[in-house]
Scaffold this motif. Structure first.
Motif, mmCIF file in Angstrom:
data_model
loop_
_atom_site.group_PDB
_atom_site.id
_atom_site.type_symbol
_atom_site.label_atom_id
_atom_site.label_comp_id
_atom_site.label_asym_id
_atom_site.label_seq_id
_atom_site.Cartn_x
_atom_site.Cartn_y
_atom_site.Cartn_z
ATOM 1 N N VAL A 38 5.089 17.450 -7.763
ATOM 2 C CA VAL A 38 5.580 17.088 -6.431
ATOM 3 C C VAL A 38 7.105 17.105 -6.446
ATOM 4 O O VAL A 38 7.740 16.346 -7.174
ATOM 5 N N LYS A 39 7.692 18.027 -5.671
ATOM 6 C CA LYS A 39 9.148 18.177 -5.662
ATOM 7 C C LYS A 39 9.805 17.371 -4.551
ATOM 8 O O LYS A 39 11.001 17.098 -4.594
ATOM 9 N N VAL A 40 9.058 17.076 -3.536
ATOM 10 C CA VAL A 40 9.610 16.331 -2.400
ATOM 11 C C VAL A 40 8.488 15.528 -1.764
ATOM 12 O O VAL A 40 7.335 15.949 -1.766
ATOM 13 N N LEU A 41 8.854 14.357 -1.272
ATOM 14 C CA LEU A 41 7.864 13.484 -0.660
ATOM 15 C C LEU A 41 8.157 13.372 0.831
ATOM 16 O O LEU A 41 9.237 12.933 1.224
ATOM 17 N N LEU A 42 7.217 13.807 1.630
ATOM 18 C CA LEU A 42 7.357 13.759 3.086
ATOM 19 C C LEU A 42 6.494 12.622 3.616
ATOM 20 O O LEU A 42 5.266 12.653 3.495
ATOM 21 N N ILE A 43 7.165 11.612 4.172
ATOM 22 C CA ILE A 43 6.428 10.455 4.682
ATOM 23 C C ILE A 43 6.491 10.474 6.211
ATOM 24 O O ILE A 43 7.575 10.416 6.782
ATOM 25 N N ASN A 44 5.343 10.591 6.841
ATOM 26 C CA ASN A 44 5.301 10.644 8.300
ATOM 27 C C ASN A 44 4.574 9.415 8.835
ATOM 28 O O ASN A 44 3.385 9.231 8.608
ATOM 29 N N LEU A 45 5.338 8.559 9.559
ATOM 30 C CA LEU A 45 4.756 7.305 10.034
ATOM 31 C C LEU A 45 4.890 7.197 11.550
ATOM 32 O O LEU A 45 5.972 7.357 12.111
ATOM 33 N N ILE A 46 3.761 6.970 12.187
ATOM 34 C CA ILE A 46 3.791 6.729 13.623
ATOM 35 C C ILE A 46 3.246 5.328 13.829
ATOM 36 O O ILE A 46 2.047 5.091 13.681
ATOM 37 N N GLY A 47 4.167 4.403 14.099
ATOM 38 C CA GLY A 47 3.779 3.005 14.162
ATOM 39 C C GLY A 47 2.982 2.684 15.408
ATOM 40 O O GLY A 47 3.485 2.736 16.516
ATOM 41 N N GLY A 48 1.729 2.384 15.224
ATOM 42 C CA GLY A 48 0.932 1.810 16.286
ATOM 43 C C GLY A 48 0.710 0.382 15.850
ATOM 44 O O GLY A 48 1.520 -0.511 16.110
ATOM 45 N N LEU A 49 -0.357 0.185 15.096
ATOM 46 C CA LEU A 49 -0.576 -1.134 14.499
ATOM 47 C C LEU A 49 0.384 -1.348 13.330
ATOM 48 O O LEU A 49 0.778 -2.470 13.025
ATOM 49 N N ASN A 50 0.730 -0.266 12.675
ATOM 50 C CA ASN A 50 1.657 -0.395 11.547
ATOM 51 C C ASN A 50 3.060 -0.740 12.029
ATOM 52 O O ASN A 50 3.546 -0.170 13.003
ATOM 53 N N ARG A 51 3.715 -1.668 11.317
ATOM 54 C CA ARG A 51 5.093 -2.050 11.664
ATOM 55 C C ARG A 51 6.053 -1.274 10.777
ATOM 56 O O ARG A 51 5.936 -1.287 9.559
ATOM 57 N N MET A 52 7.033 -0.613 11.427
ATOM 58 C CA MET A 52 7.955 0.232 10.667
ATOM 59 C C MET A 52 8.883 -0.572 9.760
ATOM 60 O O MET A 52 9.331 -0.081 8.732
ATOM 61 N N ASP A 53 9.168 -1.835 10.143
ATOM 62 C CA ASP A 53 9.994 -2.654 9.243
ATOM 63 C C ASP A 53 9.239 -2.894 7.932
ATOM 64 O O ASP A 53 9.802 -2.834 6.839
ATOM 65 N N GLU A 54 7.934 -3.108 8.047
ATOM 66 C CA GLU A 54 7.130 -3.343 6.838
ATOM 67 C C GLU A 54 7.009 -2.074 5.993
ATOM 68 O O GLU A 54 7.084 -2.122 4.763
ATOM 69 N N MET A 55 6.808 -0.946 6.690
ATOM 70 C CA MET A 55 6.710 0.325 5.952
ATOM 71 C C MET A 55 8.026 0.605 5.216
ATOM 72 O O MET A 55 8.036 1.035 4.061
ATOM 73 N N ALA A 56 9.156 0.333 5.915
ATOM 74 C CA ALA A 56 10.465 0.556 5.299
ATOM 75 C C ALA A 56 10.654 -0.349 4.084
ATOM 76 O O ALA A 56 11.219 0.067 3.064
ATOM 77 N N LEU A 77 0.825 -1.212 0.000
ATOM 78 C CA LEU A 77 0.000 0.000 0.000
ATOM 79 C C LEU A 77 0.856 1.258 0.000
ATOM 80 O O LEU A 77 0.596 2.201 -0.754
ATOM 81 N N ILE A 78 1.917 1.261 0.810
ATOM 82 C CA ILE A 78 2.740 2.476 0.851
ATOM 83 C C ILE A 78 3.508 2.624 -0.471
ATOM 84 O O ILE A 78 3.681 3.726 -0.979
ATOM 85 N N GLU A 79 3.904 1.500 -1.054
ATOM 86 C CA GLU A 79 4.597 1.568 -2.350
ATOM 87 C C GLU A 79 3.664 2.147 -3.418
ATOM 88 O O GLU A 79 4.044 3.012 -4.208
ATOM 89 N N GLU A 80 2.428 1.680 -3.395
ATOM 90 C CA GLU A 80 1.424 2.166 -4.341
ATOM 91 C C GLU A 80 1.177 3.666 -4.148
ATOM 92 O O GLU A 80 1.102 4.432 -5.111
ATOM 93 N N ALA A 81 1.076 4.071 -2.874
ATOM 94 C CA ALA A 81 0.850 5.491 -2.565
ATOM 95 C C ALA A 81 2.008 6.338 -3.087
ATOM 96 O O ALA A 81 1.805 7.412 -3.660
ATOM 97 N N MET A 82 3.238 5.840 -2.913
ATOM 98 C CA MET A 82 4.407 6.590 -3.405
ATOM 99 C C MET A 82 4.362 6.708 -4.922
ATOM 100 O O MET A 82 4.647 7.750 -5.500
ATOM 101 N N ASN A 83 3.993 5.612 -5.569
ATOM 102 C CA ASN A 83 3.861 5.621 -7.030
ATOM 103 C C ASN A 83 2.887 6.699 -7.492
ATOM 104 O O ASN A 83 3.172 7.446 -8.427
#
Ligand code: GDP
Ligand code: MN
Length: 389
Positions: free
Chosen positions: A310-328, A296-302
């Protein structure tokens, strides 16, 4: 989900409401061939989801196949009230004696189904309410009793009908109500419902809105309706379409040059507010919901990054249920697949905290992406990049 007229009419036919003979066409050549077979006159109707097509020039009558082709040429590929027209419905023209209104909807205030009927159809219900308030019948139903023959006939008589036409109108009201229940619709509307010279009723227009929250109960129908939606070819319409296809909960485009992806609505609002406070201008905002997958995050980036502005992409992640290893993993997978296409002036700024953030950071570092722990630093960095060019 709002249905196209041709989709709503298919459901009407399956549930006993008569509609004019018609075929959907995607080119003026097809229209020409259809009219040759049907014979004139015909009505050509732009298939768009906005209402009031007639007044906007999206419903036209043609006297022969040449005229029909010309009208189709003007409609197909153009736009109506800012919506692209991908197809038209070609129908035999019905000789109309009088136009009625028949419909069923869910009234969310009383949480009850309501039947609406009027002898002043053809214009939208709001105009009837304004010009002829006494000519609208609204009947709230008791869900346990439903729309009995008695109630349906009482309404049909109240719109001024008698005999066979009264019975036929009552039947149509019952069909709209049964469609409402059977498919978990929130609105089923026939306007105009045309009375023909022979005294029978035919649905000249059809509107159905289905309750998206009940889509799991009608998954086959929803899949079919979705597949029939025309796919936009480029620009923001395409990006919005792709975001919807990917089940991204929120995707919005604005006027700036910073793309924001956040993993929750709260995180997202905070990111938007702070970015604006620091003087940044946002081009696209995308929220992934609390249970995002790497895909999902890959698709969103695409989607966000396919926008040249879009000159810069700011990704803000606060892992609760989301796992940061998976987001990375999602982020690095995007870079691996699309890295070469990323334009020089574009950079990716990641702020990551919460569940498994150390693992996430390691994965990002492996792809040369540095990540921030502090949201203010991340936002300042993103704004700095956005101002470089
Ligand atoms: P809308 O403007 O988006 O609601 O589109 P409609 O399908 O309701 O069409 C607009 C108007 O065109 C209707 O109210 C009718 O007056 C007219 N119209 C549409 N189809 C026919 C038809 O087959 N015969 C006739 N005589 N009029 C039609
Ligand atoms: Mn209509």
């Amino acid at each position: 989900m709002r249905l196209y007229e041709f989709q709503a009419k298919r459901i009407f036919v399956e549930n006993g409401i008569k509609v004019p003979r018609g075929i959907v066409a995607h080119s003026s050549y097809e229209v020409f061939e259809i009219v040759k077979e049907f014979g004139a006159p015909v009505i050509i109707k732009a298939q768009v989801l906005v209402g009031g097509r007639g007044l906007a020039g999206g419903v036209k009558s043609a006297e022969n196949e040449y005229e029909a082709r010309k009208i189709a040429d003007q409609l197909i590929g153009g736009s109506l009230k800012n919506e692209d027209v991908a197809s038209v419905l070609v129908e035999e023209k019905v000789p109309i004696e009088k136009e009625y209104f028949a419909g069923a909807l869910i009234d969310y205030q009383s949480k009850a189904p309501v039947i609406i009927a009027s002898s002043k159809g053809g214009v939208d219900i709001e105009s009837i309410a304004l010009e002829n308030p006494n000519e609208i019948i609204m009947e709230k139903l008791d869900d346990k009793i439903g729309l009995t023959d008695y109630i349906a006939r009482r309404i049909a008589k109240a719109v001024g009908l008698k005999g066979r036409a009264m019975l036929s109108f009552a039947n149509i009201l019952q069909s709209t109500f049964s469609i409402l229940k059977k498919y978990d619709a929130t609105l089923v509307e026939v306007n105009p419902l045309a009375l023909t010279a022979e005294g029978s009723f035919i649905a000249v227009d059809a509107k159905i809105t289905l309750d998206d929250n009940a889509s799991f109960r009608h998954s086959e129908l929803f899949a079919k309706l979705k597949a029939e939606k025309p796919k936009p070819v480029k620009g923001s319409k395409l990006r919005k379409f792709l975001a919807e296809e990917a089940d991204i909960p929120t995707y919005i485009e604005l006027d700036g040059n910073i793309g924001i992806i956040a993993d929750g609505a709260g995180t997202g609002m905070l990111t938007i507010d702070l970015t604006k406070d620091y003087g940044g201008e946002i081009k696209a905002y995308c929220e992934l919901g609390g249970r995002a997958t790497p895909k999902l995050i890959e698709e969103a980036m695409n989607i966000v990054y396919s926008n040249e502005e879009v000159k810069v992409l700011l990704i803000n992640l606060i892992g609760g249920l989301n796992r940061m290893d998976e987001m990375a993993q999602g982020i690095t997978s995007y870079i691996a697949n699309k890295g070469k296409e990323v334009r020089n002036e574009q950079e990716i700024v990641v702020r990551m905290s919460g569940t498994l953030e150390e693992e996430g950071r390691k994965i990002l570092a492996g792809s040369g992406v540095s990540s921030f722990d502090n949201i203010y630093d991340a936002i300042e960095k993103a704004i700095e990049i956005s101002r470089r060019c």
